[in-house]
Design an enzyme around this catalytic site. Structure first.
Site, PDB file in Angstrom:
ATOM      1  N   HIS A  55       0.914  -1.098   0.019  1.00 47.50           N
ATOM      2  CA  HIS A  55       0.040   0.061  -0.067  1.00 47.50           C
ATOM      3  C   HIS A  55       0.591   1.233  -0.054  1.00 47.50           C
ATOM      4  O   HIS A  55       1.553   1.732   0.877  1.00 47.50           O
ATOM      5  CB  HIS A  55      -0.975  -0.103   1.187  1.00 47.50           C
ATOM      6  CG  HIS A  55      -1.870   1.216   1.291  1.00 47.50           C
ATOM      7  ND1 HIS A  55      -2.913   1.319   0.258  1.00 47.50           N
ATOM      8  CD2 HIS A  55      -1.997   2.116   1.918  1.00 47.50           C
ATOM      9  CE1 HIS A  55      -3.598   2.274   0.473  1.00 47.50           C
ATOM     10  NE2 HIS A  55      -3.273   2.792   1.654  1.00 47.50           N
ATOM     11  N   GLN A  60       2.770  11.194  -1.660  1.00 48.12           N
ATOM     12  CA  GLN A  60       3.023  11.689  -0.200  1.00 48.12           C
ATOM     13  C   GLN A  60       4.001  11.747   0.328  1.00 48.12           C
ATOM     14  O   GLN A  60       4.432  12.362   1.488  1.00 48.12           O
ATOM     15  CB  GLN A  60       1.924  11.212   0.640  1.00 48.12           C
ATOM     16  CG  GLN A  60       0.542  11.278   0.199  1.00 48.12           C
ATOM     17  CD  GLN A  60      -0.685  10.526   1.106  1.00 48.12           C
ATOM     18  OE1 GLN A  60      -0.159   9.756   2.024  1.00 48.12           O
ATOM     19  NE2 GLN A  60      -1.696  10.397   0.832  1.00 48.12           N
ATOM     20  N   TYR A 120      -4.728   7.584  -6.679  1.00 45.32           N
ATOM     21  CA  TYR A 120      -6.134   8.211  -6.709  1.00 45.32           C
ATOM     22  C   TYR A 120      -5.857   9.646  -7.169  1.00 45.32           C
ATOM     23  O   TYR A 120      -6.980  10.467  -7.329  1.00 45.32           O
ATOM     24  CB  TYR A 120      -6.916   8.068  -5.328  1.00 45.32           C
ATOM     25  CG  TYR A 120      -6.231   9.043  -4.059  1.00 45.32           C
ATOM     26  CD1 TYR A 120      -6.121  10.120  -3.495  1.00 45.32           C
ATOM     27  CD2 TYR A 120      -5.185   8.135  -3.184  1.00 45.32           C
ATOM     28  CE1 TYR A 120      -5.709  10.701  -2.685  1.00 45.32           C
ATOM     29  CE2 TYR A 120      -4.505   8.612  -2.258  1.00 45.32           C
ATOM     30  CZ  TYR A 120      -4.969  10.089  -1.726  1.00 45.32           C
ATOM     31  OH  TYR A 120      -4.255  10.733  -0.757  1.00 45.32           O
ATOM     32  N   HIS A 207     -11.885   3.420  -3.163  1.00 46.46           N
ATOM     33  CA  HIS A 207     -11.324   4.184  -2.044  1.00 46.46           C
ATOM     34  C   HIS A 207     -11.494   3.929  -0.583  1.00 46.46           C
ATOM     35  O   HIS A 207     -10.478   3.580   0.040  1.00 46.46           O
ATOM     36  CB  HIS A 207     -11.253   5.702  -2.369  1.00 46.46           C
ATOM     37  CG  HIS A 207     -10.643   6.677  -1.346  1.00 46.46           C
ATOM     38  ND1 HIS A 207     -11.044   6.782  -0.007  1.00 46.46           N
ATOM     39  CD2 HIS A 207      -9.391   6.998  -1.062  1.00 46.46           C
ATOM     40  CE1 HIS A 207     -10.003   7.457   0.868  1.00 46.46           C
ATOM     41  NE2 HIS A 207      -9.110   7.599   0.127  1.00 46.46           N
ATOM     42  N   ARG A 210     -16.748   5.384   2.270  1.00 44.54           N
ATOM     43  CA  ARG A 210     -17.336   6.955   2.357  1.00 44.54           C
ATOM     44  C   ARG A 210     -17.074   7.530   1.038  1.00 44.54           C
ATOM     45  O   ARG A 210     -17.743   8.675   0.733  1.00 44.54           O
ATOM     46  CB  ARG A 210     -16.783   7.726   3.521  1.00 44.54           C
ATOM     47  CG  ARG A 210     -15.092   7.859   3.553  1.00 44.54           C
ATOM     48  CD  ARG A 210     -14.466   8.350   4.621  1.00 44.54           C
ATOM     49  NE  ARG A 210     -13.214   7.787   4.954  1.00 44.54           N
ATOM     50  CZ  ARG A 210     -12.073   8.310   4.615  1.00 44.54           C
ATOM     51  NH1 ARG A 210     -11.786   9.092   3.722  1.00 44.54           N
ATOM     52  NH2 ARG A 210     -11.066   7.415   4.709  1.00 44.54           N
ATOM     53  N   HIS A 232      -9.579   1.121   1.647  1.00 47.83           N
ATOM     54  CA  HIS A 232      -9.309   1.440   2.893  1.00 47.83           C
ATOM     55  C   HIS A 232     -10.397   1.327   3.849  1.00 47.83           C
ATOM     56  O   HIS A 232     -11.683   1.695   3.309  1.00 47.83           O
ATOM     57  CB  HIS A 232      -9.360   3.133   2.914  1.00 47.83           C
ATOM     58  CG  HIS A 232      -8.191   3.555   2.162  1.00 47.83           C
ATOM     59  ND1 HIS A 232      -7.961   4.499   1.296  1.00 47.83           N
ATOM     60  CD2 HIS A 232      -6.748   3.425   2.460  1.00 47.83           C
ATOM     61  CE1 HIS A 232      -6.747   4.965   0.961  1.00 47.83           C
ATOM     62  NE2 HIS A 232      -6.069   4.297   1.767  1.00 47.83           N
ATOM     63  N   HIS A 269      -5.608  -1.040   6.470  1.00 49.23           N
ATOM     64  CA  HIS A 269      -5.917  -0.608   7.749  1.00 49.23           C
ATOM     65  C   HIS A 269      -6.847  -1.504   8.723  1.00 49.23           C
ATOM     66  O   HIS A 269      -6.364  -2.161   9.466  1.00 49.23           O
ATOM     67  CB  HIS A 269      -6.366   0.895   7.748  1.00 49.23           C
ATOM     68  CG  HIS A 269      -5.572   1.668   7.163  1.00 49.23           C
ATOM     69  ND1 HIS A 269      -4.334   1.820   7.281  1.00 49.23           N
ATOM     70  CD2 HIS A 269      -5.984   2.800   6.188  1.00 49.23           C
ATOM     71  CE1 HIS A 269      -3.947   3.020   6.697  1.00 49.23           C
ATOM     72  NE2 HIS A 269      -4.820   3.396   5.833  1.00 49.23           N
ATOM     73  N   ASP A 320       2.237   3.004   2.726  1.00 47.73           N
ATOM     74  CA  ASP A 320       1.218   4.098   2.792  1.00 47.73           C
ATOM     75  C   ASP A 320       1.631   5.483   2.441  1.00 47.73           C
ATOM     76  O   ASP A 320       1.776   6.013   1.566  1.00 47.73           O
ATOM     77  CB  ASP A 320       0.282   4.163   4.024  1.00 47.73           C
ATOM     78  CG  ASP A 320      -1.052   4.642   3.935  1.00 47.73           C
ATOM     79  OD1 ASP A 320      -1.395   5.271   2.957  1.00 47.73           O
ATOM     80  OD2 ASP A 320      -1.750   4.548   5.074  1.00 47.73           O
TER      81      ASP A 320
END
Ligand code: ZN
Length: 453
Positions: A55, A60, A120, A207, A210, A232, A269, A320
């Site tokens: 992952h 990031q 994403y 994703h 939510r 996730h 997670h 991550d």
């Protein structure tokens, strides 16, 4: 064809000495223990199956260190996410490629042979698609190709700003697709993936509950009947509450009740689960995608490792947010999070034995499953995803084989890695990636440009 000679190797059936291992077209074709080295063999000390990093959000990495500055009020996952959106919204395709290449060099040097890129950021700032809808997927492919890492590409379906199908906010527009446009993106990316070596894979990544809806999720799964599915799930208590208020069940509970979760799935997670969710998830054969450094950095909370492992649950590890790319630290943070949670030692193992060996070999198998790679063990017919470590290093030289993986996980740093092969590509030699200097120069130039804007 290439041949490796290892003084010792952890084979699928256990440790062996003086192992000659033959690789052809990326696959292990022969293993001969108690063999003398041949002329031209690559000589290494200790050979292990290399892990897949299941992952990653490569971009990031470039904001590591930018979000550790306390401001008024209480910082949380959600305040971090706002900063991440602002940072991400300025990145160009060239910068995204440069960051990904740097990240993949660091992963390979840490001992990972492959990565699941949970991808994403698809569109231009503001949300308009690029002329090539898969432009940014192809930037990831270019980084994988340049560095030789084994790629499992996971384009993300992200349609809503939060639970109950709220609109995307300004920071989320670069992610947004409905199912139709997502499908076009997946097809274009799948076609472009053909330019990568044959071990590259593509799956899909709704994703989170939510960011999608029950109907959209069902459609995306119906349209993509093969390949890995990553999502996730249950990372934050607030997420669990919002999903429960909307769908009438906690995220893992809802997913297991409404989808055929099986060994194609990787639940990233899965931090906040009830005992029943923990047992039921373990029974599906899906992989829990644990990201201990990031989960600690973001204040997510500890996974319920002991009960999950006792129930036979599968897991792998991912870096991550890439705030710190270290295979050894990822594994020890996983165990240490459990020790702090349970105020005990040697926690994450069912029954007795070497915790380091359980963590390492479980994560090797779980990572391979989650990334759809025929790897995770050293055996004929498996992909040559291999890592060599130096058992004569200070951290390891006092240890017998039975404790070597405990030493690797708890006492060593990643600098015990000497060589890494990804599907036979020998890209780390003498501890360094063969292209690291050029990749770093491009990365540094890209970052100077980014911060000067
Ligand atoms: Zn993630």
């Amino acid at each position: 064809m290439a041949v490796i000679h290892a003084k010792q190797a952890l084979l699928a059936e256990g440790w062996a000495s003086n192992v000659r291992l033959t690789i052809a077209e990326g696959v292990i074709t022969a293993i001969e223990p108690d063999a003398s080295p041949g002329a031209g063999d690559v000589a290494v000390d200790t050979l292990l199956p290399a892990l897949g990093n299941l992952h990653s959000h490569a971009f990031q990495r470039a904001m590591a260190g930018m979000t550790e500055f306390r401001q008024a009020g209480r910082d949380s996952f959600w305040t971090w996410r706002e900063l991440m959106y602002r940072f991400m919204d300025r990145l160009t395709p060239e910068q995204i490629e440069a960051i990904a290449a740097q990240v993949y060099v660091e992963m390979l040097e840490a001992g990972y042979a492959s990565v699941g890129e949970f991808h994403y950021v698809h569109h231009q700032p503001g949300g308009a698609p690029y002329d090539n809808i898969a432009e940014l997927s192809e930037r990831i492919f270019a980084a994988a190709s340049q560095t030789g890492i084994g790629l499992t590409h996971l384009p993300v379906l992200y349609s809503y700003g939060g639970a109950r199908q709220t609109e995307l906010n300004a920071g989320q527009r670069r992610f947004g697709n409905d199912v139709d446009r997502f499908q076009r993106l997946v097809e274009r990316a799948a076609a472009a993936l053909g330019n990568l070596p044959g071990d590259a894979r593509i799956g899909i990544a709704p994703h989170s509950l939510r960011a999608t809806s029950p109907a959209d999720l069902a459609r995306a799964l119906a349209e993509n009947g093969q390949g890995p599915v990553h999502i996730h799930i249950a990372e934050q208590p607030r997420e669990v509450q919002e999903i429960e208020a909307w769908l009438g069940a906690r995220p893992v509970e809802w997913l297991l009740d409404h989808q055929e979760v099986d060994d194609r799935w990787c639940l990233i997670h899965a931090t906040h689960m009830t005992d029943a969710e923990t047992r039921n998830m373990a029974a599906t054969g899906a992989v829990a995608g644990l990201c201990p450094i990031t989960e600690a950095n973001l204040g997510d909370g500890p996974f319920n490792g002991p009960d999950y492992a006792r129930a036979g649950g599968r897991f792998g590890i991912g870096s991550d947010s890439n705030v710190n790319i270290s295979l050894t630290e990822e594994l020890r943070t996983l165990e240490y999070s459990q020790r702090l949670r349970d105020t005990g030692r040697n926690v994450l193992i069912p029954g007795e034995g070497s915790v380091g060996a359980f963590l390492y070999t479980s994560a090797a198998q779980g990572g391979a499953q989650a990334l759809a790679r025929a790897s995770g063990a050293i055996a004929p017919g498996k992909l040559a995803d291999l890592v060599a470590i130096d058992s004569r290093s200070a951290a390891l030289c006092a240890l017998s084989r039975d404790h070597l993986l405990d030493g690797l996980v708890f006492a060593a740093k990643d600098n015990v890695v000497s060589d890494v092969w990804s599907a036979g590509r020998h890209v780390v030699r003498g501890g360094h990636h063969v292209g690291r200097d050029a990749v770093f120069e491009t990365y540094r130039a890209a970052m100077e440009e980014l911060v000067s804007v």
